[in-house]
Motif scaffolding. Structure first.
Motif, PDB file in Angstrom:
ATOM      1  N   ARG A 123      -0.396  -6.321  -4.982  1.00  0.00           N
ATOM      2  CA  ARG A 123      -0.142  -7.705  -4.583  1.00  0.00           C
ATOM      3  C   ARG A 123       1.144  -8.171  -5.244  1.00  0.00           C
ATOM      4  O   ARG A 123       1.477  -7.734  -6.358  1.00  0.00           O
ATOM      5  N   ALA A 149       0.865  -1.187   0.000  1.00  0.00           N
ATOM      6  CA  ALA A 149       0.000   0.000   0.000  1.00  0.00           C
ATOM      7  C   ALA A 149       0.895   1.228   0.000  1.00  0.00           C
ATOM      8  O   ALA A 149       1.851   1.315   0.775  1.00  0.00           O
ATOM      9  N   THR A 150       0.581   2.175  -0.879  1.00  0.00           N
ATOM     10  CA  THR A 150       1.300   3.436  -0.937  1.00  0.00           C
ATOM     11  C   THR A 150       0.298   4.569  -0.847  1.00  0.00           C
ATOM     12  O   THR A 150      -0.660   4.626  -1.621  1.00  0.00           O
ATOM     13  N   GLN A 151       0.514   5.446   0.112  1.00  0.00           N
ATOM     14  CA  GLN A 151      -0.344   6.615   0.280  1.00  0.00           C
ATOM     15  C   GLN A 151       0.487   7.859  -0.006  1.00  0.00           C
ATOM     16  O   GLN A 151       1.538   8.076   0.601  1.00  0.00           O
ATOM     17  N   TYR A 189       0.330  -3.077  -8.990  1.00  0.00           N
ATOM     18  CA  TYR A 189      -0.621  -2.123  -8.437  1.00  0.00           C
ATOM     19  C   TYR A 189      -1.923  -2.091  -9.233  1.00  0.00           C
ATOM     20  O   TYR A 189      -2.842  -1.374  -8.871  1.00  0.00           O
ATOM     21  N   ARG A 226       6.098  -0.321   7.883  1.00  0.00           N
ATOM     22  CA  ARG A 226       5.586   0.951   7.350  1.00  0.00           C
ATOM     23  C   ARG A 226       6.665   2.019   7.502  1.00  0.00           C
ATOM     24  O   ARG A 226       7.283   2.156   8.564  1.00  0.00           O
ATOM     25  N   ASN A 228      -3.975   6.847  -3.089  1.00  0.00           N
ATOM     26  CA  ASN A 228      -3.870   5.585  -2.354  1.00  0.00           C
ATOM     27  C   ASN A 228      -3.822   4.425  -3.345  1.00  0.00           C
ATOM     28  O   ASN A 228      -4.788   4.190  -4.068  1.00  0.00           O
ATOM     29  N   ARG A 229      -2.705   3.705  -3.357  1.00  0.00           N
ATOM     30  CA  ARG A 229      -2.549   2.570  -4.262  1.00  0.00           C
ATOM     31  C   ARG A 229      -2.322   1.302  -3.445  1.00  0.00           C
ATOM     32  O   ARG A 229      -1.618   1.314  -2.440  1.00  0.00           O
ATOM     33  N   THR A 230      -2.936   0.211  -3.882  1.00  0.00           N
ATOM     34  CA  THR A 230      -2.717  -1.083  -3.242  1.00  0.00           C
ATOM     35  C   THR A 230      -2.156  -2.053  -4.266  1.00  0.00           C
ATOM     36  O   THR A 230      -2.351  -1.885  -5.475  1.00  0.00           O
ATOM     37  N   ASP A 289       4.821   4.157   2.638  1.00  0.00           N
ATOM     38  CA  ASP A 289       4.843   2.814   2.057  1.00  0.00           C
ATOM     39  C   ASP A 289       4.623   1.781   3.149  1.00  0.00           C
ATOM     40  O   ASP A 289       5.281   1.810   4.193  1.00  0.00           O
ATOM     41  N   THR A 290       3.695   0.856   2.902  1.00  0.00           N
ATOM     42  CA  THR A 290       3.413  -0.234   3.834  1.00  0.00           C
ATOM     43  C   THR A 290       3.469  -1.550   3.076  1.00  0.00           C
ATOM     44  O   THR A 290       2.854  -1.687   2.022  1.00  0.00           O
TER      45      THR A 290
END
Length: 239
Positions: free
Chosen positions: A79, A26-28, A93, A202, A75-77, A210-211
């Motif tokens: 895998r 996850a990137t915010q 992403y 994080r 906000n991007r998620t 970045d998490t």
């Protein structure tokens, strides 16, 4: 504090010793956070920028949401997978992906062949970078347990030296933006652990957070194609 630091490093070793892991990313982005028009000394520019903000909220933002189907670019998620033994990772992403091997990375539209892309130096906040940074831990504070995804994880905030982490890494680590060199010797990040090892990391850098969550360790990587950017979230891309 020494006990907490040792516990975090041990959790990291348990994860790395598994050889591989499935990851969630996850990137915010924090574009413009904390910025005030009042900080602009010139009153004419304050007026112009203020008017521009009003126009953007009234017209520009709704048009952008319509054109992008209301995609949230802040906000991007993602895998993906990380291969600790091979020093490589891949993460998708959704229509954009990144593949890292050693100290280099390739990025672009999901599914594209790496042979058609230009490599760049691996950056800050990648799964391998975050795990490597923990090797430079100099101190930690236990914040207690938290219920995450139905499991009890221990939350720590730790301080790490980029110099120590980079010295213990197979490749030099990228440098985050900081005001002074000494700030690189006390980088702050949050980690979560459980009995299986390191579960989440994080890190906050300039303009983004970045998490990376390690959802499963010791997974098979036999079916992965390291010659292409992954398509885990966008299977229709590039095939």
């Amino acid at each position: 504090m020494a006990d907490e630091a040792a516990e975090i490093k041990a959790a990291r070793e348990r994860l790395v010793s598994a050889g591989s892991a499935r990851i969630l990313g996850a990137t915010q982005f924090h574009w413009g956070d904390g910025f005030s028009i009042d900080q602009i000394p010139n009153p004419a520019w304050r007026t112009i920028i203020g008017a521009g903000r009003i126009a953007w909220k009234a017209v520009g933002r709704p048009l952008l949401r319509l054109a992008t189907q209301d995609t949230d670019f802040r906000n991007r998620t993602a895998r993906g997978f990380v291969d600790f033994a091979g020093r490589r990772s891949m993460i998708d992403y959704g229509s954009y992906a990144v593949l890292q091997i050693g100290g280099q990375e390739w990025s672009g539209r999901s599914g594209r062949a790496v042979s058609g892309l230009s490599a760049s130096a691996a950056g800050v906040g990648t799964p391998l970078w975050l795990v490597d940074l923990i090797k430079g831990t100099t101190g930690a504070e236990d914040l207690g347990t938290e219920l995450i995804a139905g499991e009890q994880w221990r939350h720590f905030t730790l301080t790490a030296s980029l110099a120590d982490a980079s010295a213990g890494s197979a490749v030099g680590l990228a440098t985050p933006q900081r005001d002074q060199f000494d700030d690189l010797l006390r980088l702050v990040l949050d980690v979560w652990t459980d009995s299986h090892g390191l579960r989440q990391v994080r890190f906050v850098q300039s303009g983004r957070t970045d998490t990376v969550t390690f959802s499963e360790s010791g997974v098979s990587l036999a079916d992965l194609d390291w010659g292409r950017l992954p398509t885990f979230r966008s299977p229709g891309e590039g095939r």
